[in-house]
Enzyme design. Structure first.
Site, PDB file in Angstrom:
ATOM      1  N   CYS A  59       0.836  -1.190   0.000  1.00 39.68           N
ATOM      2  CA  CYS A  59       0.000   0.000   0.000  1.00 39.68           C
ATOM      3  C   CYS A  59       0.879   1.251   0.000  1.00 39.68           C
ATOM      4  O   CYS A  59       2.019   1.241   0.468  1.00 39.68           O
ATOM      5  CB  CYS A  59      -0.884   0.032   1.238  1.00 39.68           C
ATOM      6  SG  CYS A  59      -2.039  -1.341   1.326  1.00 39.68           S
ATOM      7  N   GLU A  61       0.647   3.836   1.862  1.00 40.21           N
ATOM      8  CA  GLU A  61       1.011   4.244   3.222  1.00 40.21           C
ATOM      9  C   GLU A  61       2.267   3.518   3.689  1.00 40.21           C
ATOM     10  O   GLU A  61       3.156   4.124   4.292  1.00 40.21           O
ATOM     11  CB  GLU A  61      -0.137   3.960   4.205  1.00 40.21           C
ATOM     12  CG  GLU A  61      -1.382   4.781   3.946  1.00 40.21           C
ATOM     13  CD  GLU A  61      -2.393   4.087   3.051  1.00 40.21           C
ATOM     14  OE1 GLU A  61      -3.595   4.365   3.201  1.00 40.21           O
ATOM     15  OE2 GLU A  61      -2.001   3.255   2.189  1.00 40.21           O
ATOM     16  N   CYS A  93      -6.278   0.876   4.945  1.00 42.99           N
ATOM     17  CA  CYS A  93      -6.800  -0.482   5.120  1.00 42.99           C
ATOM     18  C   CYS A  93      -6.424  -1.005   6.505  1.00 42.99           C
ATOM     19  O   CYS A  93      -5.663  -0.379   7.251  1.00 42.99           O
ATOM     20  CB  CYS A  93      -6.258  -1.407   4.025  1.00 42.99           C
ATOM     21  SG  CYS A  93      -4.510  -1.826   4.206  1.00 42.99           S
ATOM     22  N   TYR A 130      -4.885  -4.820  19.191  1.00 45.74           N
ATOM     23  CA  TYR A 130      -3.705  -5.542  19.654  1.00 45.74           C
ATOM     24  C   TYR A 130      -2.466  -4.719  19.354  1.00 45.74           C
ATOM     25  O   TYR A 130      -2.340  -4.145  18.269  1.00 45.74           O
ATOM     26  CB  TYR A 130      -3.618  -6.887  18.924  1.00 45.74           C
ATOM     27  CG  TYR A 130      -2.315  -7.616  19.142  1.00 45.74           C
ATOM     28  CD1 TYR A 130      -2.106  -8.346  20.307  1.00 45.74           C
ATOM     29  CD2 TYR A 130      -1.302  -7.561  18.188  1.00 45.74           C
ATOM     30  CE1 TYR A 130      -0.910  -9.015  20.511  1.00 45.74           C
ATOM     31  CE2 TYR A 130      -0.111  -8.234  18.398  1.00 45.74           C
ATOM     32  CZ  TYR A 130       0.091  -8.937  19.547  1.00 45.74           C
ATOM     33  OH  TYR A 130       1.276  -9.594  19.752  1.00 45.74           O
ATOM     34  N   TRP A 132       1.493  -4.999  18.902  1.00 48.32           N
ATOM     35  CA  TRP A 132       2.657  -5.852  18.739  1.00 48.32           C
ATOM     36  C   TRP A 132       3.872  -5.131  19.267  1.00 48.32           C
ATOM     37  O   TRP A 132       4.045  -3.933  19.042  1.00 48.32           O
ATOM     38  CB  TRP A 132       2.850  -6.167  17.251  1.00 48.32           C
ATOM     39  CG  TRP A 132       4.124  -6.869  16.947  1.00 48.32           C
ATOM     40  CD1 TRP A 132       4.439  -8.161  17.186  1.00 48.32           C
ATOM     41  CD2 TRP A 132       5.286  -6.298  16.305  1.00 48.32           C
ATOM     42  NE1 TRP A 132       5.704  -8.442  16.746  1.00 48.32           N
ATOM     43  CE2 TRP A 132       6.242  -7.316  16.192  1.00 48.32           C
ATOM     44  CE3 TRP A 132       5.582  -5.029  15.815  1.00 48.32           C
ATOM     45  CZ2 TRP A 132       7.502  -7.097  15.627  1.00 48.32           C
ATOM     46  CZ3 TRP A 132       6.828  -4.815  15.246  1.00 48.32           C
ATOM     47  CH2 TRP A 132       7.767  -5.845  15.159  1.00 48.32           C
TER      48      TRP A 132
END
Length: 134
Positions: A59, A61, A93, A130, A132
């Protein structure tokens, strides 16, 4: 979701993303090119463009984030994506949202709004998401 009004600097970022996609679009043949731009805390801007591929190329981004990182920018404050063919500001996305949250948990994302684009904190796009941590 409450969108914060855009600043002149936000408009500058949108203009960079728009110029990037307009100058480098793959065209109107069903290929949707996206341009993205990101701002570092020191004011530097970095652009990226997606690489459309049937396997799911990167993408815009993520390309802009990589461009910033390769240039030594690590304190990113704002990001935006703009579509070709005058599609305007687009929301990131899910994959991009997760990467933004993990690498830049304080970043603001410029989104389309009902009347005009505005910005939100990345956590508004992944509430309870979440995190990471390497």
């Amino acid at each position: 979701m409450d969108l914060r009004p855009l600043t002149p600097e936000d408009h500058e970022l949108i203009d960079l993303a728009r110029r990037t996609v307009e100058e480098n679009t793959d065209g109107p043949d069903g290929i949707y090119t996206m341009g993205a731009a990101v701002r570092n805390a020191d004011g530097r801007l970095f652009a990226g463009i997606n690489l459309y591929h049937f396997t799911g190329g990167p993408c815009a981004e993520l390309v802009a984030l990589g461009h910033a990182r390769a240039s030594g920018a690590r304190d990113l404050t704002t990001i935006v994506a703009v579509g070709n063919e005058n599609r305007g500001v687009q929301a990131p996305c899910g994959r991009d949202r997760q990467v933004l949250l993990d690498y830049h948990p304080d970043i603001r994302v410029i989104l389309p709004g009902p009347d005009a684009p505005g910005s939100v904190h990345i956590t508004a796009l992944l509430p309870g998401g979440y995190r990471w941590a390497p």
